[in-house]
Design an enzyme around this catalytic site. Structure first.
Site, PDB file in Angstrom:
ATOM      1  N   GLY A   1      53.782  38.498  -3.502  1.00 11.71           N
ATOM      2  CA  GLY A   1      54.169  38.840  -2.129  1.00 11.71           C
ATOM      3  C   GLY A   1      55.494  38.281  -1.657  1.00 11.71           C
ATOM      4  N   GLU A   2      55.893  37.129  -2.178  1.00 17.23           N
ATOM      5  CA  GLU A   2      57.105  36.479  -1.663  1.00 17.23           C
ATOM      6  C   GLU A   2      58.295  36.560  -2.613  1.00 17.23           C
ATOM      7  OE1 GLU A   2      54.433  33.129  -1.578  1.00 17.23           O
ATOM      8  OE2 GLU A   2      55.420  32.460   0.231  1.00 17.23           O
TER       9      GLU A   2
ATOM     10  N   GLY B   1      50.788  35.973  -8.370  1.00 20.85           N
ATOM     11  CA  GLY B   1      51.067  36.617  -7.087  1.00 20.85           C
ATOM     12  C   GLY B   1      52.468  37.193  -7.019  1.00 20.85           C
TER      13      GLY B   1
ATOM     14  N   THR C   1      45.771  36.683  -5.424  1.00 20.78           N
ATOM     15  CA  THR C   1      45.472  37.434  -6.642  1.00 20.78           C
ATOM     16  C   THR C   1      45.101  36.469  -7.766  1.00 20.78           C
ATOM     17  OG1 THR C   1      46.967  39.204  -6.014  1.00 20.78           O
ATOM     18  CG2 THR C   1      46.373  39.071  -8.340  1.00 20.78           C
TER      19      THR C   1
ATOM     20  N   GLY D   1      47.287  44.131   0.087  1.00 22.43           N
ATOM     21  CA  GLY D   1      46.539  44.866  -0.925  1.00 22.43           C
ATOM     22  C   GLY D   1      45.572  44.016  -1.718  1.00 22.43           C
TER      23      GLY D   1
END
Lengths: 297, 803
Positions: B743-744, B741, B544, B502
């Site tokens: 994602g992880e 961020g 991001t 995204g």
């Protein structure tokens, strides 16, 4: 990778198919879900493939002469699973088929192909053996049939001769007082191969006592295992926890377990009796509901 | 998520994904959907041995297949003038095609180029090789010992990244990196401790299982320019390495990357690009290579690891933490050295311990090369340090949550690397998961019983929590260009790869916010190194933050120009202006306004031109002391996350059903709260498979479950009944709008949360991932004294830890 080049032969009779298979030393193609995957991985590199798709009379579900049900070898798993006669008379088979892979595979894979593959991990043989199915084989040399439990001979090894084609399976008549359950235990993801599968089919008499019962384990040994001595324990008895445990204990002497990625020989032996007990109790528990439903219909 | 008041118009709102409609309708074009006119198809022949000298590769039969244009081997590669034969981001250790010897089963030994894919595959299958087998090694701990079969005689550092410049390798061993961290005296503290906990945890290699396999297409233009279309998370790294491999200028390589169908770290650095370009060079034709699903398993995996951990307890306090981790690099290092260094630095866990010692090794073994996978090696450590926190709590007779509160890192603390900890929402994440896990739902649904269970008597329930933390990859650089059109629409040029995370939507939101635009009027380009400015990589939850800041920088340059012209036109000082809904207006007199098209007319006297802004953002870190790991600034910023799990264990089969999963992540400030939740949930769902059943199984040096028929993946039925995600917002001062961020973050602590919950349920400690039902049952039997017989030891273990 794609499938390597081959020549597709499309005979219209099974006798012709049998001759072509012998002549080209190849195997028949039904749903292709196993063969195509093996060919993509170059595990199987045939020059010719004999398709069974143009042979008439190998598909569909129809009443058998014996009063039971006849299932054509080329009937897809899904078509059998949702067939009204199977759903109403053989719910164990419908339930078992619904647990196979996913609906896309089931619309392609066939009953005959499933049996011919001889894979010990497949679900349908358990239910079919529990239901007392007989398998019909045909070749240029003629036809024969045998009890399905006698069809599986070893690891990916069946009684089918290379030139023989599975024509179909016949189920004996069902029983109003019968009930069944297929318990599929996967040790990895839910959509994975079973670690152990247990198919149970119980017939009871009018007083609610067990008349006969068949218990089949799949994925646990090199071939599906039909437990022996179940009737001696359950005949004339109610399926109680204690009785179910006695049946489960039969696995200790009868199961020669196989190790695979889903479990070691130790693990399969440990959980087999647990799953047999649970499957029996679940089948017994389901019975009144099934009977009620039939009455409603 | 409820937000009382949001000061922004676009940022902080649940904007729908801009790439959503095309993907939902199935019209998104991925690399494999593209047509490359005249392109030859490539197919590869692969090694059947894990470690062997190549004696001969026979390509004669392959060359005779109709339609075959070229068959190429490693020997041929060495004969090509002006091509550097090996590549890699840390060491140039990976040959474009194996020559001399093969180092893993599945390694490419030859390539076929043919007019169609069928011919290429047919020919590749006809390639025959003769080998002299060499001893192979699969276990990273064993591979690290002297005398183990050696994979590489020497290592050439790649010099491609600032943080990997000083790598030298450890000649004569399979260790390619050894990271050290020392604070206080861990050995002494362990010797003096009242209790020492010592355990080894193992994680097997697992597959990224991105739905889209790797693909690449390439050709040389008549003037010598190299054009590459590829599925890559690192277009600029690929450009740089291809320029070096083929000895051409950076400007003569163009790398184009369409949106990826998933990646998770599996498409990073060079994968197919060197080979694809090589075949384009030798055939003088466009070529394309699309891997099969099975080949993906031979291309990358997550590092397996053996993590040895010691915890010392004295006088009611944790006094020492020592960790030795052996990351399994597989046959080629890829970015494993950075994982050992950067992630190894977090091995002690997110706590204040007085005495700390870490040795993190990255070790070659004879298997598929490993790479990062959503978490960059953190989950392989968290399983050790977070189960040890629960074990320590048992010894100290403390509540595991309370013990963590006692030691958890907080703002201003000095970490054991000597770096100050800033903006780290660990405590908030811990509070969040402990609250949700402690609270039992009021209308609790009937238990989800194990397979075949109709009553609860064989079910044991347990709950567990765990924390995790990670430092963002540093230093890295992101550049962005924003162009505002005279109609109030804008283009963001960025080399960040959209791989489902995204990022493009987040950048559009940021640009729209800065320029007062409707988010749907912002187009974010896909990476094309001819068009998009430099970005180090799309990985490690960095985009991001880094690219987001670059987009802000670029947009603000345009904003200044808009305000400057508006100020002249309206004769109002620019400080008084607001920029919203496509117009500039005075805060005190909103009717004094000028729309963007008018500003363009005023400024340029004609429509049609663009206003351009350029932004750059660079993260910083200070290189650590090689002997102690001490550094005043180890990272640009931190990630904090926590997981909570509630499990039901079937005590007769060992089957574990995760019934409730709680994930909490500090996102700084959410640019798009809904996306944040989805990212954390996706990470948790993915990690659930790694916790419970996923493993790339190696037998006799060969992968035995390298297809989706045999490699199990999480399905909907495996999902927890309650799947709760809590976004913690602890604004990061340097982040775009406070964002970091995400994602992880959901991957880090999930495995230990489940292992701690299983311990709570049935009083066993599991150390080998994944925690399959068999391992649970075996551990329960061992704990009750009814250990399984010797015959049972034949079961193939997933873990590969030291014996």
């Amino acid at each position: 990778m794609g499938v390597p080049r081959f020549e597709l032969l499309e005979p219209v009779t099974y006798e012709e198919a049998s001759r072509l298979i012998s002549a080209h030393e190849t195997i028949p193609l039904a749903g292709g879900t196993a063969i195509i995957s093996m060919m993509r991985q170059r595990l199987f590199n045939p020059s010719h493939i004999v398709s069974l798709h143009k042979i008439s009379g190998l598909g569909g579900v129809s009443p058998a002469k014996s009063g039971g049900l006849s299932i054509g070898a080329m009937a897809t798993l899904r078509s059998v699973e949702i067939h009204p006669a199977v759903r109403s008379q053989y719910p164990l088979l419908s339930e078992t088929l619904s647990s196979v892979a996913n609906v896309r595979v089931r619309w392609s894979a066939t009953v005959g192909g499933n049996l011919a593959h001889g894979d010990y991990r497949l679900d349908p043989p358990g239910a079919l053996i529990a239901l007392g199915a007989r398998v019909r084989l045909g070749s240029a040399r003629g036809e024969r049939e045998l009890q399905l439990e006698d069809f599986f001979r070893g690891f990916f090894e069946t009684a089918k001769e290379d030139d023989e084609i599975i024509l179909g399976v016949d189920l004996p008549p069902t029983d109003e007082e019968a009930s069944g359950h297929y318990l599929k235990f996967t040790s990895h993801a839910s959509a994975d191969w079973p670690c152990v599968g247990v198919a149970v089919y119980i017939k009871e008499n009018f007083s609610g006592k067990c008349e006969s019962a068949r218990v089949v384990l799949t994925a646990a040994a090199q071939t599906p295992l039909l437990l022996e001595g179940v009737d001696e324990i359950l005949s004339g008895e109610a399926v109680t926890e204690a009785a179910a445990q006695k049946v489960a204990d039969l696995t200790h002497s009868q199961l020669d377990s196989i190790e695979d990625s889903s479990g070691s020989t130790w693990y399969k032996r440990e959980i087999a009796p647990v799953l047999v007990r649970r499957a029996l109790l679940e089948a017994a528990r389901r019975k009144p509901k099934a009977r009620d439903e039939r009455r409603k219909n | 998520m409820t937000r009382e008041s949001i000061e922004w118009s676009v940022v902080g709102h649940d904007v729908l994904r801009l790439d959503g409609p095309a993907k939902v309708r199935g019209v998104q074009r991925y690399l494999a959907d593209k047509v490359f006119p005249g392109a030859l198809h490539l197919a590869l022949a692969r090694s059947t041995h894990p470690h062997a000298k190549i004696l001969r590769v026979d390509t004669r039969a392959a060359g005779g297949v109709p339609g075959v244009a070229a068959v190429f081997t490693g020997e041929n590669l060495l004969a090509v003038h002006g091509v550097r034969p090996c590549y890699g981001p840390a060491f140039r250790d990976q040959p474009i095609l194996a020559f001399g010897k093969v180092r893993y089963a599945g390694e490419p030994i030859a390539a076929v180029a043919a007019e169609n894919r069928e011919a290429a595959e047919e020919a590749a299958a006809l390639i025959e090789a003769e080998y002299e087998e060499l001893p192979h090694v699969q276990n990273p701990f064993e591979a690290a010992q002297h005398g183990a079969p050696l994979l590489h005689d020497s290592l050439e550092p790649a010099g491609a990244f600032a943080d990997l410049m000083a790598l030298k390798g450890h000649p004569g061993t399979n260790i390619c990196t050894h990271y050290k961290q020392r604070q206080g005296d861990a050995e002494k503290a362990l010797a003096e401790a009242d209790h020492v906990l010592e355990d080894t945890y193992t994680c097997p290699p697992v597959s990224h299982a991105h739905l889209e396999p790797h693909g690449a297409a390439a050709w040389f233009e008549p003037g010598g320019r190299l054009i590459v279309h590829t599925t890559s998370q690192t277009p600029y790294f690929v450009r740089g390495d291809l320029a070096a491999i083929f000895g051409i200028a950076l400007a003569d390589v163009r790398v184009v990357v369409p949106p990826l169908g998933g990646s998770y770290g599996g498409k990073i650095y060079d994968k197919l690009e060197p080979l694809t370009c090589l075949m384009a060079k030798v055939t003088s034709r466009p070529v394309q290579l699309h891997l099969s699903r099975e080949e993906v398993f031979y291309t990358s995996s997550r590092h397996g690891a053996a993590t040895k951990i010691w915890t010392g307890i004295k006088d009611g306090k944790i006094t020492a933490r020592k960790v030795e981790v052996f990351y399994d690099a597989g046959a080629y290092a890829e970015v494993g050295p950075r994982i050992a260094q950067k992630t190894g630095s977090t091995a002690p866990g997110p706590y204040k311990f007085p005495n700390v010692s870490v040795d993190a090794f990255c070790v070659y073994t004879n298997k598929t090369p490993s790479g990062p996978l959503r978490g960059f090696g953190v989950p392989q450590l968290a399983i050790a340090y977070e189960t040890h926190m629960n074990k320590a709590a048992t010894i100290l007779e403390k509540d595991p949550v309370a013990l963590r509160r006692e030691y958890v890192l907080e703002e201003g603390d000095l970490y054991s690397t000597g770096s100050p900890v800033t903006s780290i929402g660990l405590r908030a994440c811990l509070d969040s998961v402990s609250r949700v896990v402690e609270k039992t739902s009021e209308n609790r649904p009937a238990p989800t019983l194990g397979p075949g269970l109709t009553q609860e008597k064989h079910i044991a329930r347990g709950r567990g929590i765990a924390l995790g933390f990670k430092s963002v990859i540093s230093p890295t650089i992101s550049n962005a260009i924003v162009e505002l059109n005279s109609d109030g629409s804008a283009i963001v040029r960025s080399a960040t790869v959209e791989m489902g995370q995204g990022a493009t939507t987040a950048f559009a939101q940021i640009a729209a916010e800065e320029l007062g635009l409707d988010v749907n009027k912002v187009h974010v380009t896909t990476p094309d190194t001819d068009q998009s400015p430099y970005d180090t990589l799309t990985a490690g939850s960095r985009s991001t933050y880094h690219m987001g800041n670059a987009v802000i920088g670029a947009a603000r340059q345009i904003r200044e120009k808009l305000l400057e012209t508006a100020s002249e036109a309206l004769e109002i000082p620019s400080e008084e202006f607001e920029l919203r809904e496509g117009r500039v207006f005075s805060r005190s007199l909103p009717e004094r306004a000028i729309a963007i098209p008018e500003i363009f007319l005023k400024r340029f006297g004609a429509p049609g031109t663009t206003l351009t802004g350029e932004g750059t953002f660079q993260g910083h870190a200070v290189k650590a002391d090689p002997e102690t790991g001490q550094t005043p600034r180890m990272t640009e910023h931190w990630f904090a996350g926590a997981s909570g799990a509630e499990v039901e264990v079937d005590t007769e089969t060992g089957f574990v059903k995760v019934t409730r999963l709680v994930s909490s992540a500090d996102v700084g400030r959410a640019i798009n709260p809904r996306h944040c939740v989805e990212q954390v949930q996706g990470a948790a769902a993915m990690t659930l498979g790694f916790a419970l059943f996923e493993s790339m199984r190696i037998e006799d040096g060969r992968l035995v479950n390298g297809s989706f028929l045999e490699y199990p993946l999480t399905a909907f039925e495996d999902m927890p009944r309650e799947f709760i995600t809590d976004i913690v917002e602890n604004p990061l001062e340097s982040g775009p709008y406070g964002a970091r961020g995400v994602g992880e973050t959901g991957t880090m602590a999930l495995k230990p949360a489940i292992v701690n919950a299983i311990h709570d349920a049935v009083d066993i400690w599991l150390k080998d991932m994944p925690v399959t039902p068999e391992k649970v049952l075996r551990a329960m039997r061992e704990a009750s004294g009814a250990a399984p017989g010797k015959e049972a030891s034949g079961a193939a273990p997933d873990g590969e830890g030291p014996k």
